[in-house]
Scaffold this active site. Structure first.
Site, PDB file in Angstrom:
ATOM      1  CD  GLU A   1      24.843  23.868  29.217  1.00 45.89           C
ATOM      2  OE1 GLU A   1      23.989  24.772  29.227  1.00 45.89           O
ATOM      3  OE2 GLU A   1      26.035  24.065  29.472  1.00 45.89           O
TER       4      GLU A   1
ATOM      5  CD  GLU B   1      25.508  27.321  25.023  1.00 46.25           C
ATOM      6  OE1 GLU B   1      26.003  26.747  24.025  1.00 46.25           O
ATOM      7  OE2 GLU B   1      24.669  26.780  25.766  1.00 46.25           O
TER       8      GLU B   1
END
Ligand SMILES: NC(=O)c1ccc[n+]([C@@H]2O[C@H](COP(=O)([O-])OP(=O)(O)OC[C@H]3O[C@@H](n4cnc5c(N)ncnc54)[C@H](O)[C@@H]3O)[C@@H](O)[C@H]2O)c1
Length: 700
Positions: free
Chosen positions: A105, A125
């Protein structure tokens, strides 16, 4: 503590270095450091471009796990990402290693991305029941569109640099072995060409074909409905859908709400529990007290299903393997069993003939026990009979060098008895692999009374070398896994005689999240294994114990499951998925009549509640007797060895989730009809009385 993020300026380029050993995790200090270095570079008129690079073996591979489960500390990662993106100078991410989760990210918040060819990318995740909540769900689809974004976030699987380049997630792959130098050259080009900054937050190209985007979202939802998606999977779809509908900053708020909702689920709690449980189970107390020996030369006795599988697992990990069989015909079969695995790999394009030859050069088949004189360890995988194993152990004790470890792959038998036979009880241990041993990751390490710390420590290091997930178990019939399995299998069999069909039970068990039902599992493992055990235990069985004869009748027909083409299910022409068999239902019906039982209906809830109560109760006994060190080890055993759904955390975590008082109440209710089978575990009763849960016993 020294600052884990530093800025230096050279030739108008601001170089930000992350140096946070061991893996450059994105902890609070790294987030703070990144923000202040970006600010400093932005404010420095001499700086024309900024590089973010990490020392050591990888760019940040994600969050700092020591911050898990604690209140999030500011600055959050999402704010750090925005800070990077809002820098007025071009920011280049210089990538190597495993760029995962938050690290990815951050990367997508930079304006340019350059990577080494072996860099791996991914958003894993979902493995913790959450979503990429630091802008991942909003940035990725802006670049790739919906399908690729959904696939990477829902599967959580890593992908390589080539794929990342193809998807537009990075701009360049460099052959330069020094990624920082490559990034500096790239930055110089960007400066001299005045290349404009193209912030991902401003991009909309991923949404260009709105109909296609919507269709991909709908198709993914339909697939999740069919497969049974988790809350986090649907949340990811919602976020990706929203990315195309809301302005970027509003999308970030939506994403935040969704990740917070994920964090409130039982699934998230369970997956985080498993994450820590599987890191704890390979750390037994013995490993703190003694250093392991290196095992390079391995002996294996028996070239059947397990011996061959263990041989492949060891060969694949670089060990030299000597396999001993009882005669020429048997060793030929053993060699074939090993070759079969590699020939299949060649067929599937996973290896070539030269690679197979190189592996087989480390494999020495023999019928002569004397060939084991130099091995560091032997694993016995002969028939599951005490007399056969004793003969093998006696022979091995004579030929092995002093200090060599002698391990048994027995599924049930008493390893203390085997150890006592030898002159080296300190070097005798149980290594219970699961079938197929080259694929199944669980390894129960069975610790007999007189074994040395060093042998235990070595066994755990050996498991690690083989890529196995090791769990420490004590000596008892069936150790942790098979002992507990024996109880819940019996609960299922009792329900079968009382009226629940095996097919219905399998369906309910699959509905809970298991990949296959318990009767499908028996067919896979071979009904003869359970039959042998029942025969072995017949003499000592309590006559008051309920004994259901259905399994014996099926075995008497020679129906052992998949390997005989028929068990509880019929497997036509070698099929792996069986079909229901009316003759089985007729056998069950007949046995019910003989036992004088009038069948009654079971609800799905009743089936699962009974099944789980038997599992949890016996697991509590296993813990109470010290056979398992901690509840979380039992969870690891069941997730890796018995198909327990990971998102439910294993039987002990699941019990905590539904409440131990509820489990106890079920057992007490069931004991009214069968007080002999349903005896509440003293530990379970104690925990309920004290208002505690299994998790309270995990800190061992
Ligand atoms: N099959 C499973 O799912 C499984 C899983 C875990 C553990 N185990 C355990 O592994 C062991 C082996 O099981 P398996 O399924 O591989 O059995 P198998 O029948 O496929 O293989 C046993 C092999 O041992 C050989 N053997 C017998 N006596 C020998 C001797 N004296 N010297 C050398 N070789 C000898 C036999 O020739 C045979 O090839 C058993 O203790 C079993 O309980 C089996």
């Amino acid at each position: 503590m020294t600052n884990p993020v530093t800025l230096s300026v050279k030739d108008h380029i601001g170089i930000i270095i992350i140096d946070n050993p061991p893996i450059n995790a994105l902890g609070i200090d790294v987030r703070k450091g990144l923000i202040s270095c970006i600010d400093e570079a932005d404010a420095n008129a001499d700086v024309k471009a900024v590089i973010i690079h990490a020392n050591g073996r990888t760019f940040p591979p994600g969050a700092d796990i020591t911050e898990f489960g604690k209140p999030p500390l500011e600055p959050h990662l999402v704010a750090t990402c925005s800070h990077v993106e809002n820098c007025s100078k071009p920011v280049i991410a210089a990538l190597h290693g495993t760029v995962l989760g938050g690290g990815f990210e951050i990367t997508l918040s930079a304006h340019f991305r350059i990577a080494m060819p072996k860099t791996k990318f991914g958003l894993p995740e979902v493995g913790l029941g959450i979503l990429p909540g630091a802008s991942g769900t909003q940035r990725v689809p802006r670049i790739t569109g919906a399908a690729a974004a959904l696939d990477m976030m829902i599967s959580g699987k890593p992908f390589n640099a080539k794929k990342a380049l193809g998807l537009g997630l990075i701009d360049k792959i460099t052959d330069n072995e020094n990624i920082l130098n490559a990034a500096i050259e790239y930055a110089q080009d960007i400066i001299s060409n005045n290349t404009p900054i193209n912030r991902v937050c401003d991009r909309t190209d991923g949404f260009a074909d709105a109909d296609k985007y919507a269709a991909e979202i709908a198709a993914t939802r339909a697939q999740l409905d069919k497969k049974g998606g988790l809350f986090c999977h649907y949340a990811i779809v919602d976020c990706v859908e929203t990315a195309a509908k809301l302005p970027f900053n509003k999308g970030l708020i939506y994403e935040r709400d969704k990740i917070m909702a994920c964090m409130r689920t039982d699934e998230h709690a369970a997956l985080v529990h498993v994450f820590f449980a599987e890191r704890k189970s390979p750390k037994p107390p013995e490993a703190k007290r003694a250093k392991p020996l290196d095992i390079a030369e391995l002996g294996i006795i028996g070239g059947g299903t397990m011996g061959a599988g263990i041989a492949v697992a060891a060969l694949n990990s670089g060990l030299n393997v000597t396999m001993v069989e009882r005669d020429e015909d048997s060793i030929k079969r053993g060699i074939k069993n090993v070759e079969k695995v590699y020939l299949r790999n060649i067929e599937k394009g996973r290896m070539n003939a030269d690679q197979m030859a190189a592996v087989m050069a480390r494999f020495s088949p023999t019928t002569n026990y004397n060939d084991l004189s130099q091995v560091d360890m032997v694993i016995e995988a002969v028939f599951e009979r005490m007399d056969v194993k004793k003969a093998v152990f006696t022979e091995l004790d004579k030929v092995l060098k002093p200090g060599a470890i002698l391990a048994s792959n027995t599924s049930y038998l008493n390893v203390n008895e085997l150890a006592a036979l030898t002159k080296r009880p300190a070097e005798v241990i149980g290594l219970h692999f699961f079938s197929p041993a080259n694929i199944m990751r669980l390894l129960e390490i069975v610790v007999p009374d007189n074994v040395s710390d060093q042998t235990v420590s070595t066994a755990f290091a050996f498991a690690k070398k083989l890529g196995k997930v090791a769990v420490r178990a004590g000596v008892c019939d069936g150790f942790i896994g098979n002992r507990i399995l024996g109880k819940y299998a019996q609960a299922a069999t009792n329900m079968m005689e009382d009226g629940a069909s095996p097919y219905r039970m399998d369906k309910v068990i699959r509905g809970f999240g298991y990949p296959i039902g318990v009767y499908q599992m028996f067919d896979l493992a071979g009904g003869d294994i359970g039959w042998d055990t029942r025969k072995r235990l017949a003499a000592t069985r309590d006559p008051a114990e309920r004994y259901v004869h259905i399994d014996d009748r099926i075995c008497e027909n020679g129906w052992f499951g998949q390997k005989t083409g028929r068990g509880y299910y019929i497997y036509e022409n070698g099929a792996r998925i069986g079909t229901e068999d009316p003759e089985i239902l007729a056998i069950i019906d007949k046995e019910r009549k003989i036992a004088g039982i009038t069948p009654h209906d079971f609800s799905d809830e009743e089936i699962m509640e009974t099944y789980m109560a038997a599992m949890i109760n016996e697991a509590a006994n296993v813990l109470h007797e010290g056979i398992a060190l901690r509840p979380s080890d039992i969870d690891v055993t069941f997730i890796y060895g018995y198909g327990f759904p990971r998102h439910k955390g294993g039987p002990m975590q699941y019990a905590d989730t539904i409440g131990l008082d509820k489990v106890l109440a079920t057992i007490e209710r069931l004991s009214q009809d069968d007080a002999n089978f349903w005896v509440a575990s003293p530990l379970l009763k104690q925990l309920v009385a004290d208002g505690k849960n299994f998790a309270s016993l995990n800190n061992v």
